[in-house]
Structures are given as C-alpha cells and as structure tokens.
Design an enzyme around this catalytic site. Sequence first.
Site, PDB file in Angstrom:
ATOM      1  N   TYR A 152       0.837  -1.215   0.000  1.00 13.48           N
ATOM      2  CA  TYR A 152       0.000   0.000   0.000  1.00 13.48           C
ATOM      3  C   TYR A 152       0.874   1.269   0.000  1.00 13.48           C
ATOM      4  CZ  TYR A 152      -3.801   3.107   1.530  1.00 13.48           C
ATOM      5  OH  TYR A 152      -4.737   4.119   1.625  1.00 13.48           O
ATOM      6  N   LYS A 156       1.114   4.201  -2.827  1.00 17.89           N
ATOM      7  CA  LYS A 156       0.765   5.588  -2.516  1.00 17.89           C
ATOM      8  C   LYS A 156       1.965   6.536  -2.685  1.00 17.89           C
ATOM      9  CE  LYS A 156      -3.602   4.947  -1.568  1.00 17.89           C
ATOM     10  NZ  LYS A 156      -4.653   5.531  -2.425  1.00 17.89           N
TER      11      LYS A 156
HETATM   12  P1  NAP Z   1     -13.450   2.375   0.673  1.00 17.49           P
HETATM   13  O1  NAP Z   1     -14.531   2.806   1.621  1.00 17.49           O
HETATM   14  O2  NAP Z   1     -12.970   0.971   0.736  1.00 17.49           O
HETATM   15  O3  NAP Z   1     -13.958   2.705  -0.821  1.00 17.49           O
HETATM   16  C1  NAP Z   1     -13.190   2.321  -1.908  1.00 17.49           C
HETATM   17  C2  NAP Z   1     -13.876   2.759  -3.174  1.00 17.49           C
HETATM   18  O4  NAP Z   1     -13.038   2.379  -4.267  1.00 17.49           O
HETATM   19  C3  NAP Z   1     -15.210   2.107  -3.411  1.00 17.49           C
HETATM   20  O5  NAP Z   1     -16.074   3.047  -4.025  1.00 17.49           O
HETATM   21  C4  NAP Z   1     -14.906   0.972  -4.387  1.00 17.49           C
HETATM   22  O6  NAP Z   1     -16.007   0.682  -5.251  1.00 17.49           O
HETATM   23  C5  NAP Z   1     -13.781   1.592  -5.197  1.00 17.49           C
HETATM   24  N1  NAP Z   1     -12.877   0.631  -5.815  1.00 17.49           N
HETATM   25  C6  NAP Z   1     -12.092  -0.293  -5.211  1.00 17.49           C
HETATM   26  N2  NAP Z   1     -11.387  -0.983  -6.135  1.00 17.49           N
HETATM   27  C7  NAP Z   1     -11.747  -0.470  -7.349  1.00 17.49           C
HETATM   28  C8  NAP Z   1     -11.379  -0.759  -8.681  1.00 17.49           C
HETATM   29  N3  NAP Z   1     -10.498  -1.721  -8.967  1.00 17.49           N
HETATM   30  N4  NAP Z   1     -11.953  -0.037  -9.672  1.00 17.49           N
HETATM   31  C9  NAP Z   1     -12.856   0.944  -9.411  1.00 17.49           C
HETATM   32  N5  NAP Z   1     -13.245   1.244  -8.164  1.00 17.49           N
HETATM   33  C10 NAP Z   1     -12.694   0.547  -7.143  1.00 17.49           C
HETATM   34  O7  NAP Z   1     -12.150   3.268   0.838  1.00 17.49           O
HETATM   35  P2  NAP Z   1     -11.938   4.769   1.371  1.00 17.49           P
HETATM   36  O8  NAP Z   1     -11.472   4.695   2.761  1.00 17.49           O
HETATM   37  O9  NAP Z   1     -13.080   5.619   1.014  1.00 17.49           O
HETATM   38  O10 NAP Z   1     -10.630   5.152   0.495  1.00 17.49           O
HETATM   39  C11 NAP Z   1     -10.677   5.988  -0.648  1.00 17.49           C
HETATM   40  C12 NAP Z   1      -9.259   6.368  -1.028  1.00 17.49           C
HETATM   41  O11 NAP Z   1      -8.616   7.023   0.078  1.00 17.49           O
HETATM   42  C13 NAP Z   1      -8.373   5.164  -1.342  1.00 17.49           C
HETATM   43  O12 NAP Z   1      -7.488   5.484  -2.385  1.00 17.49           O
HETATM   44  C14 NAP Z   1      -7.584   4.958  -0.060  1.00 17.49           C
HETATM   45  O13 NAP Z   1      -6.363   4.298  -0.285  1.00 17.49           O
HETATM   46  C15 NAP Z   1      -7.397   6.394   0.379  1.00 17.49           C
HETATM   47  N6  NAP Z   1      -7.100   6.532   1.804  1.00 17.49           N
HETATM   48  C16 NAP Z   1      -7.972   6.119   2.749  1.00 17.49           C
HETATM   49  C17 NAP Z   1      -7.650   6.266   4.091  1.00 17.49           C
HETATM   50  C18 NAP Z   1      -8.558   5.841   5.206  1.00 17.49           C
HETATM   51  O14 NAP Z   1      -8.152   5.926   6.373  1.00 17.49           O
HETATM   52  N7  NAP Z   1      -9.779   5.408   4.929  1.00 17.49           N
HETATM   53  C19 NAP Z   1      -6.408   6.807   4.454  1.00 17.49           C
HETATM   54  C20 NAP Z   1      -5.537   7.221   3.453  1.00 17.49           C
HETATM   55  C21 NAP Z   1      -5.890   7.072   2.133  1.00 17.49           C
HETATM   56  P3  NAP Z   1     -16.675  -0.806  -5.388  1.00 17.49           P
HETATM   57  O15 NAP Z   1     -17.050  -1.237  -4.000  1.00 17.49           O
HETATM   58  O16 NAP Z   1     -17.836  -0.620  -6.297  1.00 17.49           O
HETATM   59  O17 NAP Z   1     -15.633  -1.689  -5.990  1.00 17.49           O
END
Ligand code: NAP
Length: 244
Positions: A152, A156
Amino acid sequence: MEDKKVALVTGGSRGIGRAIALELARYNFNVAVNFNKDEKEALNAVEEIKKQKVDGIAIKANVSNFDECAAMMEIIKKKFNRLDVLVNNAGALFDKSLKNMAKEQWELVLKTNLDGTFNVTKNALPLIRDGGRIINISSIAGINGNFGQTNYAASKAGIIGFTKSLAKELGRHKITVNAVAPGFIDTEMTKNVPFIRKRIIMAMIPIGRAGTPEDIANSVAFLASERASYITGQVIRVDGGLNF
Ligand code: NAP
C-alpha cells in the site's frame, strides 16, 4: 446543465470518494461516479448528487483494467463532452508484513492504486480541458511508510511521484495536479483495524479524532476550485496531525 463543469471521481460509490462526489455536486459540478462492484451504492450516490440540481452518472469500470478505463471516458465524452476535474480516489488495501505477503496481494494493491491512477489519467487526458484539475488520493502511508503496508505504501508513494511529474508536464495547459494524503479516516477501509491498534492511532492524532470523509472532500473541493489555480505538484496532508 450542459455548461456546467464536469468531474469524475473514481471509487465514488462510498467512503471518501462518495463524500468528494457530493461535495463537488454542491460546488455545481456535474459528476460521474465510477465504481467497480457495488452498483447499488453508486446509483444511490448519483441520486444524492442530483438533489443538488446537477447531473450525475454512475459508470462501472475496474480502474486496474486499461480498456475499461478507456470505455469509461467514451461514456463521459458522449454524455458530457468535457472533463474538468479528475479525482483518482479508487483504492484497495491488503495488509500483511512482507514476510507473509503473497505476490497476488502485492499485485492487487499496486494494480488498483498505482496502475489504476495511470489507466484512468492516461485515458482521461485527451478530455481534460485547459485549466482543469487532477487530484490524486495518496496516503500518509506513502510518505511515512507503515507496518504491514509495503504494498500500500509503495503504491501511494508512487502516486506522489506520478503527481509531481505530471504537474510539470501539464503546467503549460494550466492544468494543476496535486495529491491529498489522508491520515486515519473512518470508512469501510479502516473498519477492520483492531480495536487496540485504533486506540493507539487515536492517541497519536493531535486533533483527537479520526478523520471523516468530509474532511478529505473539503480539501479536494478547494483544490478543484479557481482559488487553487496556483497550487500544483503538491501533497496536502489531511491527517489531524497524525504522524506515524
Ligand atoms: P473504501 O470505503 O474501501 O472505498 C473504496 C472505493 O473504491 C469504493 O467506491 C470501491 O467501489 C472503489 N474501488 C475499489 N477498487 C476499485 C477498482 N479496482 N476499480 C474501481 N473502483 C474501485 O475506501 P476509502 O477509505 O473511502 O478510500 C478511498 C481512497 O482514500 C483510497 O485510495 C484509499 O487508499 C485512500 N485513503 C484512505 C484512508 C482511510 O483511512 N480510509 C487513508 C488514506 C488514504 P466498489 O465497491 O464498487 O468496488
């Protein structure tokens, strides 16, 4: 609605992506919501978007598949014939120490997060207008590293290098390219973090709480706005001060 600016948010069906899609709708963008698996959630996000008197569409495409990303741009071209803001938000996680990490777990995360950013951006580029915005969702793990996240964190960190390089290439078109690096945000992605680990992380956040998807959406909406036209090639941490 044809004259409105258009934004594409990958992974816009839930969590951070959904909050970004809704915030951009509040800022009067027509919004395309990309998803991979959960059509119901994506359609629900589009319903919410339309309540802001803007247009919306849900588009299924696996960002790790180059051809599906090309097809997604064709749909956007046909419906809106423009793209002003691209938010590369779709992301996946598969935490394991390197010792226990299978090759497939490395590949899944790199293909979704880093290849996905390339696949979407490369196909979107011909549609993005001069003065447009590209905003990539990285992570503080990509800056600091994190135990159990070699895959990861590498993906990133790769996004940060991609962002800084592309900012140099697109500056002459007045297209800005920036990354937002969230800290610990309360979403599906973090819901399985063990209780004890969560308590340790909370103790390391000076602001004293987990971030919300809206905290990230606010910074993305700012970068998407006219007010941010002189900010490019930057990584903006939105982490409540968390620094592991
Ligand atoms: P999440 O709740 O797991 O949501 C992930 C989203 O990405 C969902 O809409 C999912 O859609 C979509 N997705 C996953 N794989 C995909 C693919 N191969 N093609 C198209 N869509 C895909 O995650 P989140 O926490 O909102 O994270 C969003 C972003 O923020 C990510 O890049 C994550 O790495 C980053 N981030 C999150 C955190 C945190 O603490 N949550 C921290 C730092 C960075 P489907 O379910 O329809 O597949």
